[in-house]
Design a protein around this motif. Structure first.
Motif, PDB file in Angstrom:
ATOM      1  N   SER A 337       0.830  -1.210   0.000  1.00 57.09           N
ATOM      2  CA  SER A 337       0.000   0.000   0.000  1.00 57.09           C
ATOM      3  C   SER A 337       0.865   1.260   0.000  1.00 57.09           C
ATOM      4  O   SER A 337       0.521   2.261  -0.629  1.00 57.09           O
ATOM      5  N   TRP A 338       1.989   1.219   0.709  1.00 48.99           N
ATOM      6  CA  TRP A 338       2.916   2.355   0.711  1.00 48.99           C
ATOM      7  C   TRP A 338       3.709   2.418  -0.592  1.00 48.99           C
ATOM      8  O   TRP A 338       3.869   3.498  -1.177  1.00 48.99           O
ATOM      9  N   LEU A 339       4.198   1.285  -1.054  1.00 47.50           N
ATOM     10  CA  LEU A 339       5.016   1.274  -2.272  1.00 47.50           C
ATOM     11  C   LEU A 339       4.222   1.659  -3.509  1.00 47.50           C
ATOM     12  O   LEU A 339       4.807   2.052  -4.530  1.00 47.50           O
ATOM     13  N   ALA A 340       2.891   1.571  -3.435  1.00 44.92           N
ATOM     14  CA  ALA A 340       2.066   1.970  -4.575  1.00 44.92           C
ATOM     15  C   ALA A 340       2.410   3.378  -5.048  1.00 44.92           C
ATOM     16  O   ALA A 340       2.387   3.671  -6.247  1.00 44.92           O
ATOM     17  N   ALA A 341       2.751   4.260  -4.098  1.00 37.20           N
ATOM     18  CA  ALA A 341       3.084   5.636  -4.470  1.00 37.20           C
ATOM     19  C   ALA A 341       4.301   5.702  -5.386  1.00 37.20           C
ATOM     20  O   ALA A 341       4.391   6.580  -6.254  1.00 37.20           O
ATOM     21  N   ALA A 342       5.243   4.782  -5.205  1.00 39.35           N
ATOM     22  CA  ALA A 342       6.458   4.783  -6.032  1.00 39.35           C
ATOM     23  C   ALA A 342       6.191   4.261  -7.436  1.00 39.35           C
ATOM     24  O   ALA A 342       6.926   4.590  -8.376  1.00 39.35           O
ATOM     25  N   TRP A 343       5.152   3.417  -7.583  1.00 36.35           N
ATOM     26  CA  TRP A 343       4.848   2.866  -8.912  1.00 36.35           C
ATOM     27  C   TRP A 343       3.884   3.766  -9.683  1.00 36.35           C
ATOM     28  O   TRP A 343       3.791   3.675 -10.912  1.00 36.35           O
ATOM     29  N   LEU A 344       3.165   4.618  -8.981  1.00 40.96           N
ATOM     30  CA  LEU A 344       2.219   5.523  -9.638  1.00 40.96           C
ATOM     31  C   LEU A 344       2.841   6.354 -10.758  1.00 40.96           C
ATOM     32  O   LEU A 344       2.234   6.498 -11.822  1.00 40.96           O
ATOM     33  N   PRO A 345       4.045   6.939 -10.562  1.00 38.86           N
ATOM     34  CA  PRO A 345       4.596   7.766 -11.640  1.00 38.86           C
ATOM     35  C   PRO A 345       4.750   7.031 -12.969  1.00 38.86           C
ATOM     36  O   PRO A 345       4.652   7.661 -14.026  1.00 38.86           O
TER      37      PRO A 345
END
Length: 383
Positions: A337-345
């Protein structure tokens, strides 16, 4: 001349995508600002939440519409696993049509609303519905707009806490990019059980990771987006399933519907949706950090690459098995759930570049107004 980096703002101005490009690139810096803001506000937030999350009778509903609803889906399960309270994700578009399925008058309820503008009719109506239907209700409004309806109506209300994101996160462009990632990380930070110092550290770790990803992936994504795939399939599991849905929505929005984009899970894809594959299809799998999930993902990647039906199959995620991931980063040991932010870009940059490759204006792919930045034309019914 095709844009190759987000920093080519002179080119993006000419193509009508400067706001979107800027708002994608600024995310790591905004997350660092957010870390400081949340740490400063920690006492206020803790006082508002009190001991409610330790009460099994407490219901916490994360809600939003469209991309904001996908934030709710990305965070709810991982937060639910940490607390005795029941935590659920429900889109405002479902809460308003079937409120009796989600609300009980005698059950204490915390409604956590995500809203970039904070002025969509569904967001405002959801708050009004919960306030009318639940005797013991609290409202945490996570929004990017200090002048929006959520912030305005919540001001001075004893039952409401408004959490404003960094001002620059209120995207000017059509698509939600920095607004989405800031609200996602804000929710995870506020509802995390770990000490606040560790929560802040996570935001800084993710900012460093995303900077690396944006720098490494920028040019390859621009090249990828100029391959004329007319179908894109995003696959992911667990909290990342909602990331896949958000990624698909970005392609649909910024291509003005010219590129069909779908989302599914690695295991669910075989149950019919695999029939959508053809030579004009790009498949992107967001990889989990969980070893068990990665085994299922690896199996499907091998199968799809072996079949040779899709035009291209690639994956994005934490560095793992050699050769398995095309867009990988040395991710810290954080939950999906936290790492999702890194894959969003990745998804945001692909949608931006694909929009430009189609000759559209990414900052406003619907100049005729058929689809709007803030939803219009919704009539709220009461019953």
């Amino acid at each position: 001349m095709h844009p190759t980096t987000l920093s080519d703002l002179s080119i993006w101005h000419r193509l009508g995508g400067a706001d979107t490009a800027t708002e994608i690139a600024q995310q790591p810096a905004l997350w660092e600002t957010l870390a400081d803001t949340l740490f400063h506000d920690r006492a206020r937030l803790q006082a508002f939440l009190g001991e409610r999350l330790d009460d099994p009778r407490q219901l916490v509903l994360f809600t939003g519409a469209g991309s904001s609803g996908f934030i709710a889906e990305m965070v709810a399960d991982s937060i639910n696993a940490q607390w005795p309270a029941e935590v659920r994700a429900v889109h405002t578009t479902s809460l308003l049509t079937h409120p009796a399925l989600y609300l009980q008058r005698d059950r204490p309820t915390l409604l956590v609303s995500f809203g970039r503008s904070g002025s969509s009719p569904e967001s405002v109506a959801a708050v009004e519905r919960v306030r009318a239907d639940v005797d013991d209700a609290l409202f945490l409004d996570i929004t990017c707009n200090a002048n929006g309806e959520l912030a305005r109506r919540g001001a001075g209300q004893a039952d409401t806490c408004t959490l404003l994101m960094p001002a620059a996160s209120c995207d000017r462009a059509f698509a939600m990019t920095s607004s989405l990632s800031c609200m996602l990380l804000a929710a995870l930070t506020v509802f995390e059980r770990a000490p606040w110092e560790q929560r802040s550290q996570r935001l800084h770790q993710l900012a460093t990771l995303a900077r690396l990803g944006i720098a490494q992936w920028d040019a390859p994504i621009a090249t990828l987006a100029h391959t004329p795939f007319n179908r894109v399939i995003y696959l992911a599991s667990g909290p990342l399933e909602a990331l896949a849905r958000e990624a698909a929505l970005k392609v649909l929005e910024l291509s003005a519907g010219r590129v069909l984009a779908l989302a599914n899970t690695p295991l669910g894809f075989r149950h019919g949706p695999k029939s959508t594959l053809n030579a004009d299809t790009l498949v992107v799998m967001f990889r989990s950090i969980e070893p068990l999930a990665r085994r299922y993902e690896h199996d499907l990647l091998q199968e799809l690459r072996g079949d040779g039906v899709a035009g291209k199959v690639l994956s994005v995620g934490p560095q793992g098995e050699a050769g398995d991931d095309d867009y990988s980063l040395p991710a810290p040991a954080l939950p999906d759930s936290w790492l999702a932010a890194a894959w969003l870009p990745f998804a945001q940059m692909y949608a931006l570049q694909r929009s430009a490759a189609l000759g559209l204006t990414p900052d406003n792919p619907f100049p005729d107004g058929t689809v709007n930045r803030v939803v219009k034309g919704v009539t709220i019914h009461h019953g």
